[in-house]
Design a protein around this motif. Structure first.
Motif, PDB file in Angstrom:
ATOM      1  N   GLU A 132       0.832  -1.208   0.000  1.00  0.00           N
ATOM      2  CA  GLU A 132       0.000   0.000   0.000  1.00  0.00           C
ATOM      3  C   GLU A 132       0.864   1.253   0.000  1.00  0.00           C
ATOM      4  O   GLU A 132       0.554   2.241  -0.679  1.00  0.00           O
ATOM      5  CB  GLU A 132      -0.935  -0.015   1.208  1.00  0.00           C
ATOM      6  CG  GLU A 132      -1.928   1.137   1.234  1.00  0.00           C
ATOM      7  CD  GLU A 132      -2.832   1.178   0.019  1.00  0.00           C
ATOM      8  OE1 GLU A 132      -3.257   2.289  -0.363  1.00  0.00           O
ATOM      9  OE2 GLU A 132      -3.111   0.109  -0.575  1.00  0.00           O
ATOM     10  N   HIS A 133       1.963   1.227   0.733  1.00  0.00           N
ATOM     11  CA  HIS A 133       2.882   2.364   0.727  1.00  0.00           C
ATOM     12  C   HIS A 133       3.405   2.627  -0.683  1.00  0.00           C
ATOM     13  O   HIS A 133       3.471   3.782  -1.129  1.00  0.00           O
ATOM     14  CB  HIS A 133       4.057   2.096   1.665  1.00  0.00           C
ATOM     15  CG  HIS A 133       3.740   2.333   3.108  1.00  0.00           C
ATOM     16  ND1 HIS A 133       4.317   1.606   4.124  1.00  0.00           N
ATOM     17  CD2 HIS A 133       2.898   3.207   3.715  1.00  0.00           C
ATOM     18  CE1 HIS A 133       3.866   2.037   5.284  1.00  0.00           C
ATOM     19  NE2 HIS A 133       2.995   3.000   5.067  1.00  0.00           N
ATOM     20  N   ARG A 135       2.050   1.727  -3.560  1.00  0.00           N
ATOM     21  CA  ARG A 135       0.954   2.215  -4.405  1.00  0.00           C
ATOM     22  C   ARG A 135       0.698   3.701  -4.163  1.00  0.00           C
ATOM     23  O   ARG A 135       0.334   4.432  -5.086  1.00  0.00           O
ATOM     24  CB  ARG A 135      -0.314   1.397  -4.146  1.00  0.00           C
ATOM     25  CG  ARG A 135      -0.269  -0.002  -4.744  1.00  0.00           C
ATOM     26  CD  ARG A 135      -1.611  -0.683  -4.693  1.00  0.00           C
ATOM     27  NE  ARG A 135      -1.947  -1.139  -3.357  1.00  0.00           N
ATOM     28  CZ  ARG A 135      -1.739  -2.376  -2.908  1.00  0.00           C
ATOM     29  NH1 ARG A 135      -1.197  -3.286  -3.711  1.00  0.00           N
ATOM     30  NH2 ARG A 135      -2.070  -2.706  -1.675  1.00  0.00           N
ATOM     31  N   GLN A 136       0.914   4.165  -2.940  1.00  0.00           N
ATOM     32  CA  GLN A 136       0.686   5.568  -2.612  1.00  0.00           C
ATOM     33  C   GLN A 136       1.865   6.461  -2.970  1.00  0.00           C
ATOM     34  O   GLN A 136       1.681   7.590  -3.427  1.00  0.00           O
ATOM     35  CB  GLN A 136       0.391   5.712  -1.113  1.00  0.00           C
ATOM     36  CG  GLN A 136      -0.919   5.121  -0.654  1.00  0.00           C
ATOM     37  CD  GLN A 136      -1.121   5.301   0.832  1.00  0.00           C
ATOM     38  OE1 GLN A 136      -0.455   6.111   1.482  1.00  0.00           O
ATOM     39  NE2 GLN A 136      -2.031   4.536   1.410  1.00  0.00           N
TER      40      GLN A 136
END
Length: 269
Positions: A132-133, A135-136
């Motif tokens: 998720e990191h 992707r962000q």
């Protein structure tokens, strides 16, 4: 009290290597204390070390067995453990598979109170968070030149997440080629506009202004201005900022940088 054989299995760090180690444990009727990646292991006094050769056929058999007996979710957890940067991930995955195959079955992955499952859940949760990191916080730059029209991003994740996040970026870039470069592992995810694969370049990759499209410096500057315009000075909270945007990602964040370097091969060894 469980008794483990005083032996450590050392494998090459790949998913196939981990599955080969699990296969060898069953085949040799052993229960190793440690299943670790080569180069990241500190043997204990008098501990026997067994280096496991990666066997794709054996790995395929173990994969099929896990999916059949424990379900696809259980195998997905083993896959993520194989990509984790945690030095204990191999041992945790092995303990989980032994429990799931011998006792837990398809309900094993949901039995998070069991001592062989709880560490696996923690590792999977950590890898998911790292995905998720990325992707962000992955920031792509547009490169354009002779026979080149693609997007490039440098990342430095804690875990080897490129195999897990490439589909996310492929879906968003559609037919536009891009490179996602893990600078710590020197591993690059390459999307050619139709399919993606992984590669290991001979040298480190850098961005060069000469390789950027003419609009890229303007777009980066606009993004930095937008980022700063959104900030509210009275609500500045550096501790919360570091919590939501870990500092280890800052070196590759356009909005944090004053300028952006280009795509060239390093002359460093």
């Amino acid at each position: 009290m469980e008794l483990y054989d005083d032996v450590a299995y050392v494998y090459d760090g790949s998913l196939e290597g981990l599955l080969s180690a699990i296969f060898c444990a069953y085949a040799h009727h052993e229960d190793p204390c440690d299943v670790v990646v080569e180069g990241a292991f500190q043997p204990r006094l008098s501990q026997r070390i067994s280096r496991i050769e990666t066997d794709v056929h054996a790995a395929h058999r173990v994969r099929a067995g896990i999916q059949r007996t424990c379900g696809r979710q259980a195998f997905r957890a083993v896959l993520k453990a194989s990509l984790s940067g945690d030095e204990q991930a191999g041992t945790v995955a092995y303990r989980f598979v032994r429990y799931a195959m011998d006792e837990g079955g398809k309900s094993a992955v949901s039995n998070i109170a069991h001592p062989s499952v709880a560490p696996m859940h923690a590792i999977v949760r950590s890898v998911n968070q790292e995905c998720e990191h990325i992707r962000q916080f992955a920031r792509f730059s547009h490169l354009k030149g002779n026979d080149m029209d693609l997007w490039f991003a440098r990342i430095r994740p804690r875990d080897n997440v490129i195999p897990l996040v490439m589909e996310h970026f492929v879906a968003r870039f559609n037919i536009q080629p891009f490179l996602l470069y893990d600078e710590g592992r020197r591993l690059v995810g390459v999307y050619d506009g139709t399919s993606w694969y992984q590669a290991m370049p001979d040298a480190d990759l850098f961005l060069d202004r000469e390789c950027m499209s003419s609009e890229e410096p303007l777009m980066q500057d606009a993004w930095r201005r937008f980022y700063r315009a959104l900030s509210v000075e009275a609500r500045y909270n550096p501790e919360l900022r570091r919590q939501l945007m870990p500092k280890r990602f800052w070196s590759n964040l356009t909005e944090i940088q004053e300028g952006a370097p280009g795509l060239r091969k390093s002359t460093r060894p």
